[in-house]
Design an enzyme around this catalytic site. Structure first.
Site, mmCIF file in Angstrom:
data_model
loop_
_atom_site.group_PDB
_atom_site.id
_atom_site.type_symbol
_atom_site.label_atom_id
_atom_site.label_comp_id
_atom_site.label_asym_id
_atom_site.label_seq_id
_atom_site.Cartn_x
_atom_site.Cartn_y
_atom_site.Cartn_z
ATOM 1 N N CYS A 2 20.925 -90.178 -25.361
ATOM 2 C CA CYS A 2 20.386 -91.370 -24.318
ATOM 3 C C CYS A 2 19.488 -91.884 -25.185
ATOM 4 O O CYS A 2 18.835 -91.676 -26.230
ATOM 5 C CB CYS A 2 19.663 -90.538 -23.129
ATOM 6 S SG CYS A 2 20.960 -89.613 -22.321
ATOM 7 N N ARG A 28 22.769 -96.802 -26.878
ATOM 8 C CA ARG A 28 22.923 -95.229 -26.764
ATOM 9 C C ARG A 28 23.259 -94.713 -25.385
ATOM 10 O O ARG A 28 23.870 -93.438 -25.212
ATOM 11 C CB ARG A 28 21.593 -94.817 -26.943
ATOM 12 C CG ARG A 28 20.736 -94.974 -28.259
ATOM 13 C CD ARG A 28 19.688 -94.615 -28.339
ATOM 14 N NE ARG A 28 19.279 -93.205 -28.503
ATOM 15 C CZ ARG A 28 19.181 -92.456 -29.611
ATOM 16 N NH1 ARG A 28 19.395 -93.080 -30.554
ATOM 17 N NH2 ARG A 28 19.191 -91.251 -29.606
ATOM 18 N N TRP A 75 23.303 -91.839 -21.349
ATOM 19 C CA TRP A 75 24.816 -91.163 -21.466
ATOM 20 C C TRP A 75 24.719 -90.110 -21.041
ATOM 21 O O TRP A 75 24.422 -88.970 -21.459
ATOM 22 C CB TRP A 75 24.753 -91.355 -22.991
ATOM 23 C CG TRP A 75 26.012 -90.818 -23.626
ATOM 24 C CD1 TRP A 75 26.437 -89.694 -24.110
ATOM 25 C CD2 TRP A 75 27.235 -91.717 -23.902
ATOM 26 N NE1 TRP A 75 27.513 -89.534 -24.645
ATOM 27 C CE2 TRP A 75 28.302 -90.566 -24.389
ATOM 28 C CE3 TRP A 75 27.701 -92.833 -23.693
ATOM 29 C CZ2 TRP A 75 29.547 -91.047 -24.738
ATOM 30 C CZ3 TRP A 75 29.001 -93.319 -23.855
ATOM 31 C CH2 TRP A 75 29.631 -92.407 -24.678
ATOM 32 N N ASN A 99 16.310 -87.034 -23.912
ATOM 33 C CA ASN A 99 17.531 -87.294 -24.454
ATOM 34 C C ASN A 99 17.812 -85.692 -25.222
ATOM 35 O O ASN A 99 17.111 -85.133 -25.767
ATOM 36 C CB ASN A 99 17.305 -88.367 -25.675
ATOM 37 C CG ASN A 99 18.504 -88.158 -26.510
ATOM 38 O OD1 ASN A 99 19.632 -87.982 -26.259
ATOM 39 N ND2 ASN A 99 18.142 -88.566 -27.922
ATOM 40 N N GLY A 100 19.142 -85.390 -24.837
ATOM 41 C CA GLY A 100 19.224 -83.937 -25.369
ATOM 42 C C GLY A 100 20.012 -82.985 -24.342
ATOM 43 O O GLY A 100 20.699 -83.573 -23.444
ATOM 44 N N GLU A 481 44.959 -89.181 -41.262
ATOM 45 C CA GLU A 481 43.790 -89.553 -40.872
ATOM 46 C C GLU A 481 42.854 -90.290 -42.034
ATOM 47 O O GLU A 481 42.485 -91.368 -41.878
ATOM 48 C CB GLU A 481 42.983 -88.484 -40.136
ATOM 49 C CG GLU A 481 41.544 -88.832 -39.616
ATOM 50 C CD GLU A 481 41.419 -89.997 -38.473
ATOM 51 O OE1 GLU A 481 42.476 -90.327 -37.943
ATOM 52 O OE2 GLU A 481 40.278 -90.326 -38.404
ATOM 53 N N LYS A 485 42.034 -94.351 -41.792
ATOM 54 C CA LYS A 485 40.925 -94.962 -41.973
ATOM 55 C C LYS A 485 40.946 -96.057 -42.985
ATOM 56 O O LYS A 485 40.180 -97.094 -42.664
ATOM 57 C CB LYS A 485 39.744 -93.906 -42.461
ATOM 58 C CG LYS A 485 39.254 -92.815 -41.297
ATOM 59 C CD LYS A 485 38.500 -93.231 -40.375
ATOM 60 C CE LYS A 485 39.383 -94.000 -39.304
ATOM 61 N NZ LYS A 485 39.561 -92.841 -38.089
ATOM 62 N N GLU A 488 42.859 -99.276 -41.633
ATOM 63 C CA GLU A 488 42.351 -100.021 -40.517
ATOM 64 C C GLU A 488 41.218 -100.779 -40.945
ATOM 65 O O GLU A 488 40.800 -101.732 -40.345
ATOM 66 C CB GLU A 488 41.969 -99.276 -39.226
ATOM 67 C CG GLU A 488 41.091 -98.071 -39.357
ATOM 68 C CD GLU A 488 40.665 -97.114 -38.342
ATOM 69 O OE1 GLU A 488 41.153 -97.737 -36.988
ATOM 70 O OE2 GLU A 488 40.526 -96.125 -38.097
ATOM 71 N N HIS A 504 60.879 -85.859 -50.693
ATOM 72 C CA HIS A 504 62.166 -86.090 -49.657
ATOM 73 C C HIS A 504 62.178 -87.769 -49.718
ATOM 74 O O HIS A 504 62.628 -88.341 -48.849
ATOM 75 C CB HIS A 504 61.901 -85.336 -48.451
ATOM 76 C CG HIS A 504 62.222 -84.001 -48.595
ATOM 77 N ND1 HIS A 504 63.516 -83.405 -48.976
ATOM 78 C CD2 HIS A 504 61.155 -82.965 -48.442
ATOM 79 C CE1 HIS A 504 63.119 -82.005 -49.009
ATOM 80 N NE2 HIS A 504 61.879 -81.747 -48.579
ATOM 81 N N LYS A 605 38.005 -101.333 -29.894
ATOM 82 C CA LYS A 605 37.521 -99.715 -29.498
ATOM 83 C C LYS A 605 37.968 -98.964 -28.645
ATOM 84 O O LYS A 605 38.383 -97.902 -28.589
ATOM 85 C CB LYS A 605 36.120 -99.798 -29.399
ATOM 86 C CG LYS A 605 35.384 -98.520 -29.443
ATOM 87 C CD LYS A 605 35.162 -97.774 -30.781
ATOM 88 C CE LYS A 605 35.069 -96.468 -30.642
ATOM 89 N NZ LYS A 605 35.632 -95.787 -31.993
HETATM 90 C C1 F6R Z 1 40.983 -95.152 -35.148
HETATM 91 C C2 F6R Z 1 40.725 -95.215 -33.818
HETATM 92 C C3 F6R Z 1 41.890 -95.259 -32.943
HETATM 93 C C4 F6R Z 1 41.806 -94.266 -31.699
HETATM 94 C C5 F6R Z 1 43.017 -94.597 -30.529
HETATM 95 C C6 F6R Z 1 42.766 -93.639 -29.388
HETATM 96 O O1 F6R Z 1 40.014 -95.135 -35.929
HETATM 97 O O2 F6R Z 1 39.545 -95.356 -33.348
HETATM 98 O O3 F6R Z 1 43.124 -94.917 -33.448
HETATM 99 O O4 F6R Z 1 41.438 -93.020 -31.919
HETATM 100 O O5 F6R Z 1 43.017 -95.643 -30.195
HETATM 101 O O6 F6R Z 1 41.612 -93.901 -28.824
HETATM 102 P P1 F6R Z 1 40.790 -92.685 -27.990
HETATM 103 O O7 F6R Z 1 40.399 -91.585 -28.539
HETATM 104 O O8 F6R Z 1 39.706 -93.569 -27.192
HETATM 105 O O9 F6R Z 1 41.915 -92.455 -26.530
#
Ligand code: F6R
Length: 610
Positions: A2, A28, A75, A99-100, A481, A485, A488, A504, A605
């Site tokens: 928060c 936040r 939050w 906050n916490g 992963e 990273k 993307e 393979h 996002k």
């Molecule tokens: C990659 C990334 C996406 C999310 C995916 C699922 O860095 O952020 O691959 O992981 O869109 O999103 P959530 O976890 O919000 O369901």
């Protein structure tokens, strides 16, 4: 996570400082917001659920005036996103923002209830207001009462308090949560971070854990909890407002990478006992899991990779079989489930359409449902039978970092929890596993120190057009992963593979233009195998970046091109450490390439479409 704010000084500015400051803290958390201002010796409190604009309308309508006030943007962690749970929380003449997480709030709540205090919210914060009021009623002055309350609470907190019994002071403290003070001309400020106060003051004091600050119009005094004076430097801030929001980091992604020790710690906090080896999740009913004999984990993207690692943890610790499905595939393949199946939906946002629909599909087919999510009362959290929240705080960078590592620690704790229910773990074993988890935030801190070295490495490698990531065992999803990273945010083509699969097919790709990142923590069996993969890559002139916790690996210099040495951790927790350098590598390669790190092209996002 928060945002909190406090101001004392000039009557004509109080409302403006609080509302402007909260606007800058809104990133936040934006579940609810509120302010309290002392006017004519009494606190006037305004709260609203949802976006800050609602609070602004309310406050403007009533135009409160006062020399001092506190504010909060929330939050949600304890209690849903609602007006009653919005801060400030009030008891008698005391108003508190926080906050916490207060870990011992239930114990304190029971004690205060017995004394006759009525609770109006589901938050952990409300106990602080009642504790202070209780002590004031017992005869202590506001300052001593606040100190006495701060002494009793456990957990992580940044707190600001005002009282109508002493309307010339704002009192604040912190432990494991950020809090800064700022000095003005006959006025003083406090805030969760610098951007909130930047338009008003550039003279800032960073409080340290355990500090108690008393802000008056013309003075600030800082003491320890016992009232002993402590001295803190005043620092001049010369950041521009945009970089200030990122706390000095160039991008939110980097800020979030560096927040991981705190985020992982917050996700573990208050959820286990080191003495008994028990794990608890607030609001989770253990009877949900008694009959479970099979688990399916459903997720997308990074959350899918976390689930693949969760499978290893649960199968090893709780001895329950786990399948992991890509949510968008699961939905349409008429999965076979029954009432002994537990479906775990894993989602940072809790709003991803594919994961949400997969969860409903599982529920419709009779499975018990659980979710691991970062967002309180998100769609998935509302639909599931049980919820485990990660406490990463808002993740703003599109590339998920702290959400991933907090999902991993949540899976680990859940595996111990289930292992105890299924009687697969002795008390001694779970105590040992909890100890391993406690060491993780510090090991992440140590790993983050590799940042400078990884930046140099990125400079050498950012011009390559393809990368291969290989891992084994519990670290093979880290290859996925790490590759995700990189692709993307830098738009470089990268593939993640289980190292054993290389022969393979992917081995055909290897030549001197193909850097290969080998993820090889120094664990027994798989480490030896990965050394074999190393030789296979070298024989084809591939460039090798070797990530390991084996100190002996330095001897491989000459065979590998670069060694990244990470600290050693237990096998099951090693992915939390090995992903850190790969997040940093992707970040620095992207910044050398000049891409938009926080908002990469074509990505969003939260993906609320199929
Ligand atoms: C990659 C990334 C996406 C999310 C995916 C699922 O860095 O952020 O691959 O992981 O869109 O999103 P959530 O976890 O919000 O369901």
């Amino acid at each position: 996570m928060c945002g909190i704010l406090g101001y004392i000084g000039n009557q004509s500015k109080t409302v403006d400082v609080l509302l402007q400051g909260l606007t800058r803290l809104e990133y936040r958390g934006y579940d609810s917001s509120g302010i309290a201002i002392i006017q004519d010796g009494r606190a006037r409190v305004f709260k609203s659920k949802g976006k800050l604009s609602k609070l602004k309308t309310k406050v403007k309508k009533h135009s409160p005036k006062g020399l001092l006030g506190i504010g909060h943007t929330r939050w949600a962690t304890h209690g849903d996103a609602s007006q009653k749970n919005a801060h400030p929380h009030v008891s008698g003449g005391t108003s508190v923002v926080h906050n916490g997480i207060i870990e011992n709030y239930l114990e304190l709540k029971n004690e205060l209830k017995k004394k006759g205090f009525k609770f109006y919210s589901d938050t952990d914060t409300e106990v602080i207001a009642h504790l202070i009021e209780d002590t004031i009623e017992g005869g202590l002055c506001f300052e001593d009462a606040a100190r006495a309350a701060f002494e009793r609470i456990e957990g992580s907190y940044a707190i600001a308090v005002i009282s109508d019994k002493d309307p010339d002071k704002v009192i604040a403290t912190r432990k494991f949560s950020p809090l800064i003070l700022a000095i003005g001309d006959h006025e003083n400020y406090l805030a969760s971070d610098v951007p909130a106060i930047l338009p008003f003051s550039r003279k800032v004091i960073y409080l340290e854990d355990g500090d108690v600050a008393v802000l008056e119009r013309d003075t600030i005094s800082i003491t320890d909890i016992d009232g002993k004076h402590v001295s803190r430097d005043v620092q001049e801030i010369n950041w521009d407002p945009i970089s200030a929001e990122k706390c000095g980091y160039r991008h939110f992604m980097m800020k979030e990478i560096f927040e991981q020790p705190r985020a992982v710690l917050d996700t573990m906090r208050g959820r286990f006992s080191e003495e008994t080896g028990d794990v608890y999740f607030e609001g989770l009913d253990a009877s949900l899991f008694k009959n479970v004999n099979r688990i399916v984990a459903l997720a997308c993207g990074t959350s899918y990779h976390a689930s693949l690692i969760g499978k290893y943890m649960i199968e090893k610790i709780a001895k329950v079989s786990v399948e992991v499905d890509i949510a968008s595939e699961f939905r349409y393949r008429k999965p076979i489930l029954d009432n002994k199946t537990l479906a775990i939906a894993v989602s940072q946002s809790g709003e991803t359409a594919d994961t949400s629909e997969a969860l409903l599909e599982a529920k419709g087919r009779g499975a018990t449902t659980l979710c691991i999510t970062n967002v309180m009362m998100s769609k998935i959290a509302r639909d599931a039978d049980g919820v485990i929240y990660t406490h990463a705080g808002p993740e703003i960078g599109v590339a998920s970092t702290k959400a991933f590592t907090t999902q991993l620690i949540a899976f680990y704790l859940f595996a111990i929890y289930l292992g105890r229910i299924k009687k697969q773990l002795t008390k001694k074993q779970s105590i040992e596993m909890i100890k391993e988890a406690i060491s993780i935030p510090q090991l992440i801190e140590i790993t983050l120190k590799l940042d400078g070295r990884i930046k140099e490495l990125a400079k050498e490698f950012f011009k390559y057009r393809n990368f291969l990531y290989l891992g084994r065992g519990i670290n093979h999803p880290i290859a996925f992963e790490g590759a995700l990273k990189l692709k993307e945010i830098s738009y470089i083509h990268a593939e993640g593979y289980a190292a054993g699969e290389m022969k393979h097919g992917p081995i055909a790709l290897i030549d001197e233009d193909m850097p290969v990142v080998l993820i090889a923590p120094g664990d027994g069996v798989t480490y030896k195998k990965i050394l074999g993969n190393l030789q296979e890559v070298r024989a084809r002139r591939g460039k090798v970046i070797f990530l390991t916790s084996d100190p002996g690996a330095q001897e491989l210099q000459g065979i590998v091109d670069k060694v990244i040495e990470v600290p050693d951790s237990s096998y099951l927790l090693s992915p939390i450490i090995s992903i850190i350098p790969l997040q940093l590598l992707a970040y620095h390669i992207a910044t050398y390439k000049g891409t938009d790190v926080d908002q990469p092209r074509n990505l969003a996002k939260v993906v609320t479409v199929e």
